[in-house]
Design an enzyme around this catalytic site. Structure first.
Site: not given
Length: 399
Positions: A281, A283
């Protein structure tokens, strides 16, 4: 020739003064500079020559101004006891007040970092990776994290923007445009999902799995293999672990991190249960003020823009970067909420309503690079809307 003859130096005044007669005021006479230079100093009675008007020898410090430098400019001011303040003074030498940026190092010590979710969420792990010594501030929703920074309750926000399996988190794209925060960095985090349950519960006892919708989607096939058919979506992974622990659920497991298991006293029944082991992921870090872009390290610039309707408009927009050899790493389209529908009319069909779109784009370039500025200047000539969301260092570390 006198052995004590002096070297003649040019007199460079600090500023031009109007010519005056010999009857100058005592105040002006007191300000006159006297630069003396002697070729030999072995004899205490050696003569010296002055290249200014004859006046008594003055100290090196006059009205708090030090001796002249090599370029004829006045040196830094030197404090003189009981001396009156001059009419004008260069104040750049004075110490500036400390700012919050001075107290917050690269490690994030002293920073308050907002994230969405409960303690133990992956977003908290990302915040700790970005700012190892920061104080994390859990927020109930993504919008709450934005507002926490805007209202000075936090200094930064770390929020997910896209996942290698689940794709983009569209909610945060929309919030980037709604709020006026700046992207100041990015961090990639490898997501390792675990199946958690209360002590004494086994996998075969589980009938339901609770977690964030993205986590449930990323573990779909593994959950099916475990015989867990029911799915329950909640706001975040750590919140699921907290609910399972607080309600002492015996037939429901949570998909969350191993840290969440430690925090809420749950057992880890299975590790790395995501369908694709390369689950990363990305960010972004948000702040109230942008950072100063640089060119001595890899930078990324994120923008959002909209275009007029017409054939080739997006091709034309992409061309301003291709012609300058600026690489694009992402492009995402979202409906323009302020102009959701556009009425189109042509000679081959009846008028119809179509979506109007915003385009989010990431460039492998820094705003400090002139070619990036020229490209955006070119895009602005025909774009109906353009905003730079941030120019920030690229995360080159391992996830």
């Amino acid at each position: 020739m006198d052995s004590t003859a002096c070297l003649r130096l040019p007199f460079l005044p600090a500023r031009t003064r109007p010519s005056s007669s010999s009857s100058s005021s005592p105040r002006r006479a007191a300000r006159a500079s006297s630069i003396k230079c002697c070729a030999a100093a072995s004899d205490a009675g050696a003569s010296s020559a002055s290249i200014s008007s004859a006046s008594p020898r003055r100290p090196d410090v006059v009205n708090g101004v030090g001796p002249a430098g090599v370029e004829g400019l006045a040196g830094p001011p030197v404090p003189v006891p009981d001396s009156p303040a001059p009419a004008s003074r260069d104040l750049h030498w004075l110490p500036r007040p400390l700012t919050s940026a001075d107290l917050m190092g690269v490690s994030g010590e002293g920073l308050k970092v907002a994230y969405q979710g409960c303690p133990g969420a992956y977003s908290e792990a990302a915040a700790k990776k970005a700012y190892p010594n920061c104080q994390t501030v859990p927020c109930e929703h993504f919008d709450t994290a934005f507002k926490a920074v805007e209202n000075w309750l936090a200094d930064r926000a770390v929020l997910p923007l896209e996942n290698s399996l689940g794709g983009s988190i569209h909610r945060n794209f929309d919030l980037l445009l709604r709020h006026r925060l700046h992207i100041v960095g990015e961090v990639r985090l490898a997501v390792r999902h675990c199946l958690l349950a209360n002590p004494g519960v086994k996998i075969e006892n589980l009938k339901s799995a609770m977690s964030h919708p993205q986590a449930l989607a990323q573990c779909e096939h593994t959950l099916t293999e475990f015989g867990i058919e029911h799915r329950e979506a909640v706001d975040d992974t750590a919140g699921a672990a907290k609910t399972v622990a607080e309600q002492n659920l015996q037939d429901t497991g949570a998909i969350a991190s191993s840290l969440a298991a430690e925090l809420y006293g749950l057992n880890v029944l299975a590790e790395n249960i995501q369908d694709d082991k390369d689950n990363v992921t990305r960010f972004i870090m948000l702040a109230r003020e942008p950072i100063i872009p640089r060119t001595d390290k890899p930078f990324k610039t994120s923008i959002v823009f909209s275009l007029e309707e017409g054939p080739g408009q997006l091709f034309k927009a992409l061309g301003v970067f291709a012609l300058r050899e600026i690489n694009l790493t992402k492009i995402e389209s979202r409906p323009h909420k302020k102009r959701p529908l556009r009425i189109t009319d042509d000679s081959f069909s009846t008028p119809s309503k179509q979506f109007d779109y915003l385009f989010y784009m990431d460039l492998e370039a820094s705003m400090a690079d002139p070619k990036t500025q020229n490209a955006l200047g070119n895009l602005k000539e025909f774009a109906t809307f353009l905003r730079v969301l941030g120019s920030y260092p690229t995360d080159v570390n391992e996830a």
